[in-house]
Design a protein around this motif. Sequence first.
Motif, mmCIF file in Angstrom:
data_model
loop_
_atom_site.group_PDB
_atom_site.id
_atom_site.type_symbol
_atom_site.label_atom_id
_atom_site.label_comp_id
_atom_site.label_asym_id
_atom_site.label_seq_id
_atom_site.Cartn_x
_atom_site.Cartn_y
_atom_site.Cartn_z
ATOM 1 N N UNK A 1 0.916 -1.215 -0.083
ATOM 2 C CA UNK A 1 -0.103 -0.011 0.066
ATOM 3 C C UNK A 1 1.106 1.335 0.014
ATOM 4 N N UNK A 2 1.206 1.733 -1.119
ATOM 5 C CA UNK A 2 1.899 2.982 -1.147
ATOM 6 C C UNK A 2 1.222 4.386 -0.674
ATOM 7 N N UNK A 3 1.827 5.131 0.292
ATOM 8 C CA UNK A 3 1.179 6.151 0.755
ATOM 9 C C UNK A 3 2.149 7.476 0.768
ATOM 10 N N UNK A 4 1.551 8.471 0.014
ATOM 11 C CA UNK A 4 2.413 9.574 -0.191
ATOM 12 C C UNK A 4 2.181 10.788 0.873
ATOM 13 N N UNK A 5 3.698 11.376 1.081
ATOM 14 C CA UNK A 5 3.453 12.316 2.550
ATOM 15 C C UNK A 5 3.949 13.664 1.695
ATOM 16 N N UNK A 6 3.273 14.643 2.337
ATOM 17 C CA UNK A 6 4.442 15.995 1.669
ATOM 18 C C UNK A 6 5.323 16.457 2.942
ATOM 19 N N UNK A 7 5.864 17.705 2.886
ATOM 20 C CA UNK A 7 7.025 18.113 3.438
ATOM 21 C C UNK A 7 6.859 18.296 5.033
ATOM 22 N N UNK A 8 5.589 18.047 5.301
ATOM 23 C CA UNK A 8 5.270 18.376 6.687
ATOM 24 C C UNK A 8 5.914 16.965 7.664
ATOM 25 N N UNK B 1 4.408 23.177 1.734
ATOM 26 C CA UNK B 1 4.546 21.824 2.189
ATOM 27 C C UNK B 1 4.437 20.725 0.634
ATOM 28 N N UNK B 2 4.523 21.358 -0.378
ATOM 29 C CA UNK B 2 4.215 20.580 -1.519
ATOM 30 C C UNK B 2 5.055 21.215 -2.507
ATOM 31 N N UNK B 3 5.681 20.542 -3.596
ATOM 32 C CA UNK B 3 6.284 21.217 -4.742
ATOM 33 C C UNK B 3 5.374 22.190 -5.526
ATOM 34 N N UNK B 4 4.202 21.773 -5.714
ATOM 35 C CA UNK B 4 3.202 22.728 -6.364
ATOM 36 C C UNK B 4 3.419 24.119 -5.826
ATOM 37 N N UNK B 5 3.113 24.270 -4.220
ATOM 38 C CA UNK B 5 3.291 25.376 -3.543
ATOM 39 C C UNK B 5 4.595 26.116 -3.520
ATOM 40 N N UNK B 6 5.529 25.307 -3.486
ATOM 41 C CA UNK B 6 7.015 25.832 -3.794
ATOM 42 C C UNK B 6 7.082 26.632 -4.881
#
Length: 305
Positions: free
Chosen positions: A123-130, A223-228
């Motif tokens: 089960x892959x789970x994605x996490x952001x920079x937080x 917290x994400x590449x999109x926001x960065x």
Amino acid sequence: MTLRQLRYFAVLGQELNYRRAAEKLFITQPALSTAIKQLEQHFGVVLFRRNTREVALTDLGAAWLPQVQQALSGVDAVVDNLVMLSGTRRGVLRVGYLIGTGADLLFRLVRHFEAAYPDVTVEPIEFDFADPTAGLADGTTEVAIIRPPVDLPEHRMLILDSESWVACLPRDHRLSGRTEISITELLDDPIVCAPLTAGTWRDYWLAMDVRGHRPPTIAAVAATYEAETTAIARGLGISFTIVGRPALRPARHRLHPRQRPPAEPHRTRLEARQPDAAGRRPGSAGPGTVEHRRAGTGVITEVYE
């Protein structure tokens, strides 16, 4: 005394260099230094001689090192046998990954793992920079692909791949037309960074180790590449990141780092939990790591959009 302290002693005893040992253990130098001092104080002994130029084992430390290495090898073998005998290679394996970190590598690993262990559901789970530990710190995941440094002493890790540091600039940045830029030339620029919950990982990508007494000016928290990328495209600041990442907005430049010769590789890793002195259960899968190299105070080159 803990297994973590023994592992730290074994690695430092082999490397005889705090920087290299810390990078090999994927922790900060202060954390390594504190653990070694605690080990020495616990037994009332001196295991290392230290000065500003070198680290050396004392006679006692040199005599103890091979015994510790043998003991750690025995512990690892016992843990591996326990996993095999307990039949824990069944059920669900939760694999965390930091957003934008080795996604293509992750899914190749998942396919191979599921072929080898058909009774295990991944089960892959994605996490952001937080949460740069991708769920390992709080036990949400058993295995994860991440980019250090993070403080996860009770984990095993393995290098899988390498990436290069880059600096990301707005299109109209004063240095965007240059072909070579030193990191030190960017330290006064406002910078886009991860949330405070990212801890030492946040400090690393803020280049705190080369700032000295020059505190960063935080332009925005992302917290994400999109926001960065959005913050940089707006001209709010710069950021340091890696080459292997999603496509950049047209309003940005990126710069490849030329590695400083003395610099050690910085590693992003896939890692699995292992038992500590309290006997925690190991993760169900083997360990792994992705490596990327940092420019340090060296020169960043090849400006392009």
